[in-house]
Design a protein around this motif. Sequence first.
Motif, PDB file in Angstrom:
ATOM      1  N   TYR A  72       0.845  -1.186   0.000  1.00 17.88           N
ATOM      2  CA  TYR A  72       0.000   0.000   0.000  1.00 17.88           C
ATOM      3  C   TYR A  72       0.881   1.237   0.000  1.00 17.88           C
ATOM      4  O   TYR A  72       2.014   1.211   0.462  1.00 17.88           O
ATOM      5  CB  TYR A  72      -0.851   0.039   1.272  1.00 17.88           C
ATOM      6  CG  TYR A  72      -1.940  -0.987   1.320  1.00 17.88           C
ATOM      7  CD1 TYR A  72      -3.182  -0.732   0.735  1.00 17.88           C
ATOM      8  CD2 TYR A  72      -1.746  -2.198   1.967  1.00 17.88           C
ATOM      9  CE1 TYR A  72      -4.190  -1.673   0.786  1.00 17.88           C
ATOM     10  CE2 TYR A  72      -2.761  -3.148   2.026  1.00 17.88           C
ATOM     11  CZ  TYR A  72      -3.974  -2.877   1.432  1.00 17.88           C
ATOM     12  OH  TYR A  72      -4.966  -3.807   1.487  1.00 17.88           O
ATOM     13  N   PHE A  73       0.311   2.345  -0.481  1.00 19.70           N
ATOM     14  CA  PHE A  73       0.972   3.628  -0.275  1.00 19.70           C
ATOM     15  C   PHE A  73       0.867   3.944   1.213  1.00 19.70           C
ATOM     16  O   PHE A  73      -0.157   3.653   1.826  1.00 19.70           O
ATOM     17  CB  PHE A  73       0.254   4.730  -1.068  1.00 19.70           C
ATOM     18  CG  PHE A  73       0.535   4.694  -2.529  1.00 19.70           C
ATOM     19  CD1 PHE A  73       1.760   5.104  -3.012  1.00 19.70           C
ATOM     20  CD2 PHE A  73      -0.430   4.260  -3.424  1.00 19.70           C
ATOM     21  CE1 PHE A  73       2.032   5.073  -4.362  1.00 19.70           C
ATOM     22  CE2 PHE A  73      -0.161   4.231  -4.775  1.00 19.70           C
ATOM     23  CZ  PHE A  73       1.067   4.633  -5.252  1.00 19.70           C
ATOM     24  N   PRO A  74       1.910   4.551   1.820  1.00 23.01           N
ATOM     25  CA  PRO A  74       1.855   4.834   3.256  1.00 23.01           C
ATOM     26  C   PRO A  74       0.596   5.625   3.649  1.00 23.01           C
ATOM     27  O   PRO A  74      -0.019   5.351   4.679  1.00 23.01           O
ATOM     28  CB  PRO A  74       3.120   5.651   3.508  1.00 23.01           C
ATOM     29  CG  PRO A  74       4.019   5.368   2.374  1.00 23.01           C
ATOM     30  CD  PRO A  74       3.180   4.935   1.222  1.00 23.01           C
ATOM     31  N   GLU A  75       0.199   6.585   2.791  1.00 22.68           N
ATOM     32  CA  GLU A  75      -0.953   7.425   3.157  1.00 22.68           C
ATOM     33  C   GLU A  75      -2.283   6.690   3.024  1.00 22.68           C
ATOM     34  O   GLU A  75      -3.292   7.113   3.569  1.00 22.68           O
ATOM     35  CB  GLU A  75      -0.949   8.732   2.338  1.00 22.68           C
ATOM     36  CG  GLU A  75      -0.941   8.579   0.826  1.00 22.68           C
ATOM     37  CD  GLU A  75       0.474   8.492   0.225  1.00 22.68           C
ATOM     38  OE1 GLU A  75       1.411   8.121   0.971  1.00 22.68           O
ATOM     39  OE2 GLU A  75       0.609   8.766  -0.970  1.00 22.68           O
ATOM     40  N   GLU A  76      -2.284   5.549   2.307  1.00 23.07           N
ATOM     41  CA  GLU A  76      -3.533   4.801   2.140  1.00 23.07           C
ATOM     42  C   GLU A  76      -3.553   3.538   3.003  1.00 23.07           C
ATOM     43  O   GLU A  76      -4.499   2.765   2.961  1.00 23.07           O
ATOM     44  CB  GLU A  76      -3.704   4.378   0.668  1.00 23.07           C
ATOM     45  CG  GLU A  76      -4.024   5.532  -0.256  1.00 23.07           C
ATOM     46  CD  GLU A  76      -3.898   5.144  -1.715  1.00 23.07           C
ATOM     47  OE1 GLU A  76      -3.737   3.950  -2.017  1.00 23.07           O
ATOM     48  OE2 GLU A  76      -3.957   6.059  -2.551  1.00 23.07           O
ATOM     49  N   CYS A  77      -2.461   3.323   3.750  1.00 21.08           N
ATOM     50  CA  CYS A  77      -2.339   2.078   4.508  1.00 21.08           C
ATOM     51  C   CYS A  77      -3.205   2.103   5.768  1.00 21.08           C
ATOM     52  O   CYS A  77      -3.522   3.161   6.299  1.00 21.08           O
ATOM     53  CB  CYS A  77      -0.874   1.864   4.870  1.00 21.08           C
ATOM     54  SG  CYS A  77      -0.575   0.290   5.652  1.00 21.08           S
ATOM     55  N   ARG A  78      -3.550   0.906   6.223  1.00 21.48           N
ATOM     56  CA  ARG A  78      -4.391   0.780   7.419  1.00 21.48           C
ATOM     57  C   ARG A  78      -3.708   1.352   8.652  1.00 21.48           C
ATOM     58  O   ARG A  78      -4.336   1.767   9.601  1.00 21.48           O
ATOM     59  CB  ARG A  78      -4.747  -0.687   7.652  1.00 21.48           C
ATOM     60  CG  ARG A  78      -6.080  -1.052   7.030  1.00 21.48           C
ATOM     61  CD  ARG A  78      -6.360  -2.511   7.243  1.00 21.48           C
ATOM     62  NE  ARG A  78      -5.756  -3.317   6.190  1.00 21.48           N
ATOM     63  CZ  ARG A  78      -5.659  -4.634   6.242  1.00 21.48           C
ATOM     64  NH1 ARG A  78      -6.086  -5.279   7.291  1.00 21.48           N
ATOM     65  NH2 ARG A  78      -5.131  -5.309   5.236  1.00 21.48           N
ATOM     66  N   CYS A  79      -2.365   1.352   8.650  1.00 20.16           N
ATOM     67  CA  CYS A  79      -1.642   1.855   9.814  1.00 20.16           C
ATOM     68  C   CYS A  79      -1.681   3.384   9.882  1.00 20.16           C
ATOM     69  O   CYS A  79      -1.194   3.971  10.850  1.00 20.16           O
ATOM     70  CB  CYS A  79      -0.197   1.377   9.781  1.00 20.16           C
ATOM     71  SG  CYS A  79       0.741   2.035   8.403  1.00 20.16           S
ATOM     72  N   GLY A  80      -2.244   3.999   8.863  1.00 20.52           N
ATOM     73  CA  GLY A  80      -2.361   5.455   8.870  1.00 20.52           C
ATOM     74  C   GLY A  80      -1.065   6.174   8.587  1.00 20.52           C
ATOM     75  O   GLY A  80      -0.897   7.329   8.939  1.00 20.52           O
TER      76      GLY A  80
END
Lengths: 262, 93
Positions: A75-83
């Motif tokens: 995932y892109f960092p900005e779209e990841c579940r980890c926020g």
Amino acid sequence: MEIEIIEQSDSKMRFLLSGVTPAMANALRRALIAEVPKMAIDELVVYENTSALYDEQIALRMALIPIKADIRLYYFPEECRCGGKGCSLCQVIFTLDEVGPKTVYSGDLKSSDPDVKVVNEKIPIVKLKEGQRLRLEAIGRLGIGKKHAKWQSAIACAYKNLPHLSVTDECNLCMKCVKSCPKGIVDEIGGRIQLVDGVECSLCKLCVDTCDRNALKLEFDESKFVFQFESDGSMKTSEMVIEAVNILKDKVEELSKILEGL
Amino acid sequence: MEVKIMMKTENELKIEIKGEDHTLLNLLRITLLEYPSVETVWYDVSHPLVSSPLLYLKTKDEDPIELLRKVLKRLKEDLDEMENKFKEALKIG
């Protein structure tokens, strides 16, 4: 719309795109350069650096190392579940610990995901002398070329219109143009001078310049594009071009969806 | 992508499309120009790094949002065709 593949390998692709507007060809080119995702080193945690280079210089050199990864698995960092905090779904961690004397190469980076690795293992990062040490952790993230060139996977991405020669009746078949062509693609066929292979033409216009009677003119077919690009190895060219088309499609779909709600 | 309507009348539309650039906007502009009901269409990217491009569309008689939807549908079909042609030419899936 017609697509004819002229040349294709994992690292280079050339095709003839016909029956589209220049805007469509340009959108595809821009999407390939700036929007196709790629993995690149984005952050360093330097524990020890007694080498001749500053941390920042090493960071720059490491960022530019092409990394091969399946972009669909991250995932892109900005779209990841980890926020965006960073987790195994949006980042890969490379570790490096080398002591001199030796040259540190890109192949010395040890990846946390065995499927994610550097494209070329022989890219030098820094030369270490006796007693010098480099110990760090590098974090690789997905990004797009619009943000930084290190996330650009398409190189030498460009197109030209398909050229052809128009010959007037002034031509007396002196054959000077045929001899002048450095690529040997101007020839006389059936009593007329013709550009045999427009794809190979480098647009040098030597044929036009050598003609004493000004009988030749190099013209372009505005709806045909000889399109070519290379990959830095992080992705196969065939995947890249499909990805670029899909990115354009996503943009169009997203805007349509927003307009539906208005 | 975020869309903000700056102006909307019967035959005019001005929208701001956040996060997009020439890649989409120029494609939209050129495709819109092919329609006879379009009076004027332009877009403006005031600064490549910070701006959200403005798209202005003026039609002769049609509802501009309706027209924009029609154009987007056509673009989607064109891109679907392009994807299929690429897959066919590259002999993949």
